[in-house]
Design a protein around this motif. Structure first.
Motif, PDB file in Angstrom:
ATOM      1  N   MET A  41       0.298  -1.437  -0.357  1.00 48.53           N
ATOM      2  CA  MET A  41       0.455   0.322  -0.358  1.00 48.53           C
ATOM      3  C   MET A  41       0.816   1.769  -0.139  1.00 48.53           C
ATOM      4  N   SER A  42       0.636   2.398  -0.269  1.00 48.90           N
ATOM      5  CA  SER A  42       1.108   2.969  -0.333  1.00 48.90           C
ATOM      6  C   SER A  42       0.526   4.816   0.653  1.00 48.90           C
ATOM      7  N   LEU A  43       1.302   5.177   2.058  1.00 54.76           N
ATOM      8  CA  LEU A  43       0.847   6.859   2.756  1.00 54.76           C
ATOM      9  C   LEU A  43       0.564   8.001   1.770  1.00 54.76           C
ATOM     10  N   SER A  44       1.262   7.611   0.419  1.00 51.88           N
ATOM     11  CA  SER A  44       1.990   8.315  -0.469  1.00 51.88           C
ATOM     12  C   SER A  44       0.357   8.531  -1.402  1.00 51.88           C
ATOM     13  N   VAL A  45       0.049   7.520  -1.523  1.00 49.34           N
ATOM     14  CA  VAL A  45      -0.840   7.559  -2.627  1.00 49.34           C
ATOM     15  C   VAL A  45      -2.787   7.972  -1.199  1.00 49.34           C
ATOM     16  N   LEU A  46      -3.011   7.408  -0.310  1.00 52.12           N
ATOM     17  CA  LEU A  46      -3.731   7.438   0.750  1.00 52.12           C
ATOM     18  C   LEU A  46      -3.729   8.616   1.211  1.00 52.12           C
ATOM     19  N   ASN A  47      -3.286   9.861   1.133  1.00 55.53           N
ATOM     20  CA  ASN A  47      -2.785  10.908   1.587  1.00 55.53           C
ATOM     21  C   ASN A  47      -2.704  12.409   0.629  1.00 55.53           C
ATOM     22  N   GLU A  48      -3.206  11.805  -0.759  1.00 54.60           N
ATOM     23  CA  GLU A  48      -3.249  12.544  -1.619  1.00 54.60           C
ATOM     24  C   GLU A  48      -4.465  13.568  -0.991  1.00 54.60           C
ATOM     25  N   GLY A  49      -3.779  14.923  -1.689  1.00 53.17           N
ATOM     26  CA  GLY A  49      -4.490  15.757  -2.253  1.00 53.17           C
ATOM     27  C   GLY A  49      -4.925  16.224  -0.775  1.00 53.17           C
ATOM     28  N   ARG A  50      -4.577  15.925   0.736  1.00 52.80           N
ATOM     29  CA  ARG A  50      -4.320  16.609   1.933  1.00 52.80           C
ATOM     30  C   ARG A  50      -4.012  17.576   2.320  1.00 52.80           C
ATOM     31  N   ASP A  51      -4.577  18.236   2.000  1.00 47.84           N
ATOM     32  CA  ASP A  51      -3.446  20.102   2.287  1.00 47.84           C
ATOM     33  C   ASP A  51      -3.540  19.879   3.735  1.00 47.84           C
ATOM     34  N   GLU A  52      -4.630  19.530   4.603  1.00 49.03           N
ATOM     35  CA  GLU A  52      -4.151  20.694   6.032  1.00 49.03           C
ATOM     36  C   GLU A  52      -3.131  19.695   6.835  1.00 49.03           C
ATOM     37  N   LEU A  53      -2.409  18.385   6.550  1.00 50.82           N
ATOM     38  CA  LEU A  53      -1.028  17.864   7.082  1.00 50.82           C
ATOM     39  C   LEU A  53       0.044  18.627   7.430  1.00 50.82           C
ATOM     40  N   PRO A  54       0.424  18.575   8.439  1.00 48.09           N
ATOM     41  CA  PRO A  54       1.867  19.856   8.486  1.00 48.09           C
ATOM     42  C   PRO A  54       2.712  18.898   7.089  1.00 48.09           C
ATOM     43  N   GLU A  55       3.752  20.256   7.056  1.00 52.60           N
ATOM     44  CA  GLU A  55       4.307  20.603   5.680  1.00 52.60           C
ATOM     45  C   GLU A  55       5.578  19.657   6.162  1.00 52.60           C
ATOM     46  N   ASN A  56       5.829  18.927   7.772  1.00 55.63           N
ATOM     47  CA  ASN A  56       7.268  17.618   7.717  1.00 55.63           C
ATOM     48  C   ASN A  56       6.430  16.465   7.448  1.00 55.63           C
ATOM     49  N   TYR A  57       5.270  16.030   7.091  1.00 54.70           N
ATOM     50  CA  TYR A  57       4.573  15.042   6.646  1.00 54.70           C
ATOM     51  C   TYR A  57       3.757  14.921   5.219  1.00 54.70           C
ATOM     52  N   LYS A  58       4.070  16.164   4.980  1.00 53.69           N
ATOM     53  CA  LYS A  58       3.721  15.956   3.601  1.00 53.69           C
ATOM     54  C   LYS A  58       5.256  16.307   2.657  1.00 53.69           C
ATOM     55  N   GLU A  59       6.525  16.705   3.432  1.00 58.81           N
ATOM     56  CA  GLU A  59       7.782  16.028   2.853  1.00 58.81           C
ATOM     57  C   GLU A  59       8.171  14.333   2.811  1.00 58.81           C
ATOM     58  N   LEU A  60       7.752  14.238   4.049  1.00 62.03           N
ATOM     59  CA  LEU A  60       8.060  12.571   4.193  1.00 62.03           C
ATOM     60  C   LEU A  60       7.295  11.995   3.029  1.00 62.03           C
ATOM     61  N   LEU A  61       6.151  11.755   2.749  1.00 57.29           N
ATOM     62  CA  LEU A  61       5.302  11.280   1.454  1.00 57.29           C
ATOM     63  C   LEU A  61       5.953  11.395   0.164  1.00 57.29           C
ATOM     64  N   ALA A  62       6.553  12.847   0.214  1.00 55.67           N
ATOM     65  CA  ALA A  62       7.240  13.609  -0.810  1.00 55.67           C
ATOM     66  C   ALA A  62       8.224  12.014  -1.525  1.00 55.67           C
ATOM     67  N   LYS A  63       8.729  11.840   0.041  1.00 52.65           N
ATOM     68  CA  LYS A  63       9.900  10.994  -0.447  1.00 52.65           C
ATOM     69  C   LYS A  63       9.435   9.890  -0.384  1.00 52.65           C
ATOM     70  N   GLY A  64       8.180   9.239  -0.660  1.00 51.79           N
ATOM     71  CA  GLY A  64       7.263   7.811  -0.089  1.00 51.79           C
ATOM     72  C   GLY A  64       7.133   7.263  -1.277  1.00 51.79           C
ATOM     73  N   TRP A  65       7.728   7.751  -2.202  1.00 58.02           N
ATOM     74  CA  TRP A  65       7.097   7.130  -3.873  1.00 58.02           C
ATOM     75  C   TRP A  65       8.093   5.901  -4.470  1.00 58.02           C
ATOM     76  N   GLY A  66       9.063   6.152  -4.084  1.00 57.51           N
ATOM     77  CA  GLY A  66       9.947   5.997  -4.008  1.00 57.51           C
ATOM     78  C   GLY A  66      10.534   4.422  -3.563  1.00 57.51           C
ATOM     79  N   PRO A  67       9.932   3.914  -2.330  1.00 60.44           N
ATOM     80  CA  PRO A  67      10.017   1.776  -1.843  1.00 60.44           C
ATOM     81  C   PRO A  67       9.354   1.937  -2.624  1.00 60.44           C
ATOM     82  N   VAL A  68       7.513   1.990  -2.705  1.00 57.05           N
ATOM     83  CA  VAL A  68       6.610   1.575  -2.874  1.00 57.05           C
ATOM     84  C   VAL A  68       6.664   1.280  -4.474  1.00 57.05           C
ATOM     85  N   ARG A  69       7.154   2.663  -5.175  1.00 59.45           N
ATOM     86  CA  ARG A  69       7.661   1.773  -7.147  1.00 59.45           C
ATOM     87  C   ARG A  69       8.325   1.104  -7.003  1.00 59.45           C
TER      88      ARG A  69
END
Length: 210
Positions: A41-69
């Motif tokens: 599964m992918s936390l990056s997919v799960l949280n797409e479009g959730r603008d209310e998330l903290p910036e540091n978590y958004k940065e983490l999710l941006a890095k999350g695509w690589g491992p799941v791909r």
């Protein structure tokens, strides 16, 4: 449960709680008649479009695509069974050895450990398999909803032919031996109870990777 059963876990390599749960499930395999099958599964997919998330978590999710791909590419190349060892190879480096998911060495070393060509690491940088990633993600999340993350587990239910799906358990550290088996028994008792939805308390410990 007297015959061996197949239990599916959906993971994102980024999540420390999923990592601990996965290590617990591998312990459960030793003391209960079940075989664990790993899915992406992918936390990056799960949280797409959730603008209310903290910036540091958004940065983490941006890095999350690589491992799941990479996991999806490996499963398509070598078959889904490779995810068991690849998850271990990635998780050991991410959670125990503190590799950055932007570090190419993470992917080259993990692929080498499971006997796959290092060139497969290029999958980290392309969205060409994202449709397959989303399909795997949705297969895991659909029965439990989108207000949870990972780990997600699908297991045979108390009624023959029925599958019980749930988020969790979130634990730290992972129980070992018969303690792991007893936790499994309890989780399945509550998860298999019709109408049971939630049992929760505030976390006062961070992930412990013992």
């Amino acid at each position: 449960m007297t015959q061996r059963a197949t239990v599916d876990m959906w993971f994102d390599p980024l999540c420390p709680w999923a990592w601990i749960t996965s290590r617990w499930l591998l312990e459960v395999e030793k003391v209960r008649p079940l075989d664990v099958r790993f899915n992406v599964m992918s936390l990056s997919v799960l949280n797409e479009g959730r603008d209310e998330l903290p910036e540091n978590y958004k940065e983490l999710l941006a890095k999350g695509w690589g491992p799941v791909r990479l996991c999806i590419a490996a499963a398509e190349t070598a078959g889904p069974a490779v995810l068991r060892d690849l998850y271990t190879a990635l998780g050991t480096r991410i959670h125990l050895q503190k590799y950055d998911t932007q570090d190419p060495k993470l992917y080259r070393e993990a692929l080498a450990e499971v006997g796959l060509d290092a060139d497969l690491a290029e999958a980290v940088h392309t969205d060409s398999r994202d449709e397959a990633l989303r399909a795997s993600h949705n297969a895991g999340m659909k029965p439990v909803g989108t207000d949870v993350g990972t780990p997600v587990i699908h297991a045979p239910g108390p009624v023959e032919g029925e599958t019980v799906a749930f988020f969790g358990p979130v634990i730290t550290p992972a129980p070992k031996g018969e303690a792991a088996g007893r936790l499994w028994d309890g989780v399945m008792l509550v998860a298999g109870t019709p109408g049971f939805y939630e049992l929760k308390r505030s976390r006062d410990l961070g992930p412990i990777f013992d």
